[in-house]
Design an enzyme around this catalytic site. Structure first.
Site, PDB file in Angstrom:
ATOM      1  N   SER A 243       1.269  -1.579   0.011  1.00 14.45           N
ATOM      2  CA  SER A 243      -0.021   0.265  -0.385  1.00 14.45           C
ATOM      3  C   SER A 243       0.956   1.652   0.198  1.00 14.45           C
ATOM      4  O   SER A 243       0.523   2.119   1.251  1.00 14.45           O
ATOM      5  CB  SER A 243      -1.191   0.438   1.030  1.00 14.45           C
ATOM      6  OG  SER A 243      -0.495  -0.096   2.368  1.00 14.45           O
ATOM      7  N   CYS A 244       1.670   0.952  -1.058  1.00 14.52           N
ATOM      8  CA  CYS A 244       2.809   2.458  -1.014  1.00 14.52           C
ATOM      9  C   CYS A 244       1.542   3.751  -1.406  1.00 14.52           C
ATOM     10  O   CYS A 244       1.032   3.831  -2.500  1.00 14.52           O
ATOM     11  CB  CYS A 244       3.810   2.331  -2.213  1.00 14.52           C
ATOM     12  SG  CYS A 244       4.616   1.144  -1.639  1.00 14.52           S
TER      13      CYS A 244
END
Length: 220
Positions: free
Chosen positions: A125-126
């Site tokens: 979940s950058c």
């Protein structure tokens, strides 16, 4: 870093679309957060002042209001937009914004009449925290991450975005090495708007390609 182009719709096998932006999961995570906060306080691991400082930081220093400010500047200053597309980190410093942790190596892409950009992170979940604040629950949802690459138009429809068939959808996969940020299309009827008024129209979803910019209300 990778991009994928899609030019047709896909449907679920059961013919249904699942809405990942409803309020339910937000309430669930809020309850869990409150429970953890209470536990940590009880154990003496954190104090009220610590929690207040963190909340103040996300309310006033790091959040989607930063990204909206960048978008508004890009809409009103063509030279700035060019610099932003060329070197995003250098350009945002012109506005006095800090890169901060998770804000290094930003890459900005622009929506146009022919191309709509969507950002995801297929591995984890950058997320560009300094510009957008806390990532929403849907961005971390493994179902969303899988579907948005496979059937982006169906996912966009779940978020209320229906594009013309001729418009290309480009998928940008954020990673620890590069995080993507979208300049959405500027809505018509905003020629007289100030940067502050423009920024107020821009949502987190629009800056990741999962939404469109709000149309100005009559008389605004």
């Amino acid at each position: 870093m990778s991009t994928h182009d899609h030019d047709h719709d896909h449907q679920h096998a059961d013919g249904e679309h699942h809405h990942h932006h409803e309020r339910g999961p937000e309430s669930y995570y809020a309850a869990r957060t409150k429970a953890l906060e209470s536990l940590f306080r009880e154990k003496g691991l954190i104090g009220t002042d610590t929690v207040d400082r963190v909340i103040h930081f996300f309310d006033h220093e790091m959040g989607p209001f930063n990204g909206a400010r960048v978008v508004a500047k890009a809409w009103t200053d063509a030279a700035f937009k060019e610099r932003l597309l060329e070197d995003a980190n250098k350009a945002i410093k012109e506005l006095g914004l800090r890169e901060g942790i998770e804000g290094e190596n930003l890459k900005v892409v622009e929506n146009t009449p022919s191309t709509h950009n969507v950002v995801c992170c297929t591995l984890c979940s950058c997320w560009p925290w300094p510009l957008l604040g806390l990532p929403p629950y849907w961005f971390k949802d493994p179902v969303f991450r899988a579907r948005v690459v496979r059937e982006p138009r169906a996912v966009l429809k779940d978020f209320g975005v229906e594009l013309e068939t001729a418009k290309k959808v480009a998928i940008w996969d954020s990673s620890a090495q590069v995080r993507f940020f979208v300049i959405p299309e500027r809505p018509e009827g905003t020629e007289h708007f100030s940067e502050e008024q423009l920024a107020a129209l821009v949502s987190t979803e629009a800056m990741q390609g999962l939404g469109l910019v709000s149309q100005p209300q009559p008389g605004a």
